[in-house]
Motif scaffolding. Structure first.
Motif, PDB file in Angstrom:
ATOM      1  N   LEU A 100      -9.168   5.010  13.242  1.00  0.00           N
ATOM      2  CA  LEU A 100      -7.967   4.334  12.760  1.00  0.00           C
ATOM      3  C   LEU A 100      -8.309   3.278  11.725  1.00  0.00           C
ATOM      4  O   LEU A 100      -7.704   3.231  10.638  1.00  0.00           O
ATOM      5  CB  LEU A 100      -7.218   3.700  13.931  1.00  0.00           C
ATOM      6  N   ARG A 101      -9.292   2.436  12.027  1.00  0.00           N
ATOM      7  CA  ARG A 101      -9.644   1.370  11.085  1.00  0.00           C
ATOM      8  C   ARG A 101     -10.310   1.938   9.829  1.00  0.00           C
ATOM      9  O   ARG A 101     -10.126   1.403   8.731  1.00  0.00           O
ATOM     10  CB  ARG A 101     -10.524   0.326  11.764  1.00  0.00           C
ATOM     11  N   SER A 102     -11.093   2.984   9.968  1.00  0.00           N
ATOM     12  CA  SER A 102     -11.694   3.619   8.792  1.00  0.00           C
ATOM     13  C   SER A 102     -10.610   4.187   7.880  1.00  0.00           C
ATOM     14  O   SER A 102     -10.680   4.044   6.646  1.00  0.00           O
ATOM     15  CB  SER A 102     -12.649   4.735   9.223  1.00  0.00           C
ATOM     16  N   GLU A 103      -9.604   4.808   8.461  1.00  0.00           N
ATOM     17  CA  GLU A 103      -8.515   5.375   7.657  1.00  0.00           C
ATOM     18  C   GLU A 103      -7.685   4.264   7.009  1.00  0.00           C
ATOM     19  O   GLU A 103      -7.213   4.424   5.873  1.00  0.00           O
ATOM     20  CB  GLU A 103      -7.646   6.271   8.539  1.00  0.00           C
ATOM     21  N   ARG A 104      -7.516   3.143   7.704  1.00  0.00           N
ATOM     22  CA  ARG A 104      -6.836   2.007   7.089  1.00  0.00           C
ATOM     23  C   ARG A 104      -7.629   1.491   5.888  1.00  0.00           C
ATOM     24  O   ARG A 104      -7.056   1.102   4.865  1.00  0.00           O
ATOM     25  CB  ARG A 104      -6.665   0.880   8.113  1.00  0.00           C
ATOM     26  N   ALA A 105      -8.961   1.478   6.020  1.00  0.00           N
ATOM     27  CA  ALA A 105      -9.805   1.030   4.907  1.00  0.00           C
ATOM     28  C   ALA A 105      -9.636   1.957   3.706  1.00  0.00           C
ATOM     29  O   ALA A 105      -9.579   1.504   2.551  1.00  0.00           O
ATOM     30  CB  ALA A 105     -11.266   0.968   5.344  1.00  0.00           C
ATOM     31  N   ILE A 106      -9.567   3.250   3.953  1.00  0.00           N
ATOM     32  CA  ILE A 106      -9.368   4.213   2.866  1.00  0.00           C
ATOM     33  C   ILE A 106      -8.013   3.985   2.200  1.00  0.00           C
ATOM     34  O   ILE A 106      -7.899   3.975   0.962  1.00  0.00           O
ATOM     35  CB  ILE A 106      -9.480   5.649   3.414  1.00  0.00           C
ATOM     36  N   THR A 107      -6.976   3.773   3.004  1.00  0.00           N
ATOM     37  CA  THR A 107      -5.646   3.521   2.455  1.00  0.00           C
ATOM     38  C   THR A 107      -5.627   2.241   1.623  1.00  0.00           C
ATOM     39  O   THR A 107      -5.033   2.191   0.535  1.00  0.00           O
ATOM     40  CB  THR A 107      -4.617   3.422   3.592  1.00  0.00           C
ATOM     41  N   HIS A 108      -6.288   1.208   2.136  1.00  0.00           N
ATOM     42  CA  HIS A 108      -6.353  -0.072   1.409  1.00  0.00           C
ATOM     43  C   HIS A 108      -7.052   0.117   0.065  1.00  0.00           C
ATOM     44  O   HIS A 108      -6.589  -0.396  -0.964  1.00  0.00           O
ATOM     45  CB  HIS A 108      -7.100  -1.090   2.270  1.00  0.00           C
ATOM     46  N   MET A 109      -8.145   0.872   0.048  1.00  0.00           N
ATOM     47  CA  MET A 109      -8.868   1.100  -1.200  1.00  0.00           C
ATOM     48  C   MET A 109      -8.037   1.937  -2.172  1.00  0.00           C
ATOM     49  O   MET A 109      -8.097   1.734  -3.396  1.00  0.00           O
ATOM     50  CB  MET A 109     -10.209   1.779  -0.915  1.00  0.00           C
TER      51      MET A 109
END
Length: 498
Positions: free
Chosen positions: A368-377
């Motif tokens: 979940l947090r990795s996917e949030r990081a991708i979305t943020h980038m």
């Protein structure tokens, strides 16, 4: 004698130093003291050395942190230069781009006075000593790019291998929506750093020094300072969770607390008070299969702790990138910053963070947090939305001495009798801390140089003699052992042609 058989000189001293903690601070301290011929006992509770919070950036000037003082930036620049000279095979040679989004309240022009100051200091350091030229040509420490420059570069073919500053900017120019940023963008010679190659260098070098005993799987459980000011260390060894633990004791003349975020636990055992903060943070390993070209690191400035927090894109080989997003949903955590109390020098993280550190992450939260990081980038690099989770998070807790959470340049403090504590916030401060301990030992009459060869050991010749091939081989094995992609351990170096 070849580079594979170099060993530290036999100590002319009877001095014994105990170091508790085998992270970057403790390992660097052990390397420095052992190279001087001092007998070192290094205690690490984990399975190997330098296995703590994520390290990905040298911080050669602190340009990622616009909120810190110029004095801290200058300190970080000098410390980074010294560190590269000692650990030459651990650095990923590539520049960093700093971009300020339109929604951010700051002005890119505010970065320029600091960059000019750092460039002038770097130029002077190289003029004073040519071996200080480890961050590229001082004339090219940074370069500014206006919107028309980026628009021009966006029309250029992406080079297979970047050889000029402009080459590095081409993939960035092609991928960014230029209307979403303020100008100029800055390209600066801030290099990357591999935690796996750091660990490999430390372990390989210390294995060649017979006067350093490395105790892994060893937890210090009790300390006692004796009447003659020496220290008795009690520690337990447990090679595996299934094995029985065994209790041992040893005596040292000087004690160094290098326990990272657990430094306060040793302060408590030593009955010494200290104010500090501890912050739990994480970075995320992702894979961008559609990546075009070889990228620099890119920092998108933003207000820490808000949904617009800074985003950091750190490149590795084969399309792997490490991401930071300075929001509470990504790199930062609610209740992740805690402070010491009058009763204990050890700030108490919540159990959920301790479980992550000791046992790892639940898969669903890591994803979940990795996917949030991708979305943020992808807010800044739209095509990054196609990236996928590339591995488990890099994470850990970071101590900060005092009460200022923005502090970045710190190294060591001394307390009580024959007791030092390393309090580095950035890994490049570790060598400075080691030098301060040597100075303290001399000041207290516990150590003196006996000849010029021993003084030369301050430059860590044994450590520097470890070969690049050995470092990479060991680093890749460590990455696999710690269950990370081998790309994070492999060199990612493309020096700019002069």
């Amino acid at each position: 004698m070849n580079e594979y058989s170099i060993s530290a000189p036999t100590s002319p001293h009877s001095l014994r130093v105990g170091i508790i903690g085998g992270g970057i601070a403790g390992s660097t301290m052990a390397l420095q003291l052992a190279e001087l011929g001092i007998h070192v006992e290094l205690f690490e509770a984990g399975t190997s050395l330098v296995n703590g919070p994520p390290i990905c950036h040298l911080h050669a000037g602190g340009n990622l942190y616009r909120e810190i003082s110029d004095e801290q930036c200058i300190t970080l620049l000098k410390q980074s230069i010294d560190t590269v000279k000692v650990f030459p095979h651990t650095v990923n040679v590539r520049p960093t781009v700093i971009a300020v989004p339109q929604h951010d309240s700051s002005d890119p022009a505010a970065l320029l006075p600091r960059l000019n100051t750092l460039q002038a200091i770097y130029q002077q350091l190289v003029k004073d000593d040519a071996t200080n030229e480890v961050l590229g040509d001082p004339q090219h420490y940074f370069k500014l790019y206006e919107q028309e420059d980026m628009a021009r570069l966006a029309q250029c073919a992406t080079p297979d291998v970047p050889t000029t500053l402009d080459d590095w900017m081409i993939p960035v120019a092609k991928q960014l929506n230029l209307d979403s940023f303020k100008f100029p963008l800055v390209l600066v010679q801030e290099f990357g750093w591999s935690v796996f190659r750091l660990s490999a260098t430390a372990q390989l070098a210390l294995s060649r020094m017979p006067n350093c005993a490395v105790h892994t799987h060893s937890k210090v459980t009790h300390l006692q300072q004796n009447a003659e000011q020496t220290w008795t260390i009690e520690y337990q060894t447990q090679p595996s969770p299934e094995a029985e633990h065994h209790t041992h004791t040893t005596q040292v003349d000087y004690l160094i607390n290098a326990c990272g975020f657990q430094t306060g636990t040793i302060d408590d055992l030593a009955k010494l008070s200290r104010e500090r903060l501890v912050e739990f943070k994480a970075a995320y390993v992702t894979h961008w299969a559609e990546c075009d070209g070889i990228w620099p690191e890119v920092i998108f400035h933003g207000e820490r702790g808000t949904p617009d927090g800074m985003a950091q894109l750190t490149p590795y080989p084969n399309g792997y990138f490490q991401l930071h997003g300075m929001t509470e949903d990504i790199t930062l955590f609610k209740q992740g910053l805690v402070s010491s109390t009058a009763q204990s020098a050890q700030p108490q993280l919540q159990d959920t963070f301790i479980r992550k550190i000791q046992q790892g992450w639940p898969n669903d939260e890591a994803t979940l947090r990795s996917e949030r990081a991708i979305t943020h980038m992808s807010r800044f690099v739209p095509h990054y939305a196609s990236a996928t989770v590339g591995g488990k998070p890099l994470f850990g807790a970071q101590q900060i001495p005092g009460g200022d959470a923005s502090l970045r340049a710190a190294d060591i403090s001394f307390d009580g009798q024959r007791y030092a504590r390393t309090e580095i916030v950035k890994a490049s401060s570790a060598l400075s801390a080691a030098h301060s301990v040597v100075d303290k030992l001399i000041e207290e009459g516990l150590f003196t140089y006996h000849d010029s060869e021993q003084m030369q050991a301050l430059t860590l010749p044994v450590t520097r003699a470890v070969s690049a091939n050995d470092v990479e081989t060991k680093a890749v094995a460590l990455a696999e052992e710690r269950q990370y992609p081998m790309a994070l351990a492999q060199p990612f170096s493309y020096p700019i042609a002069s």
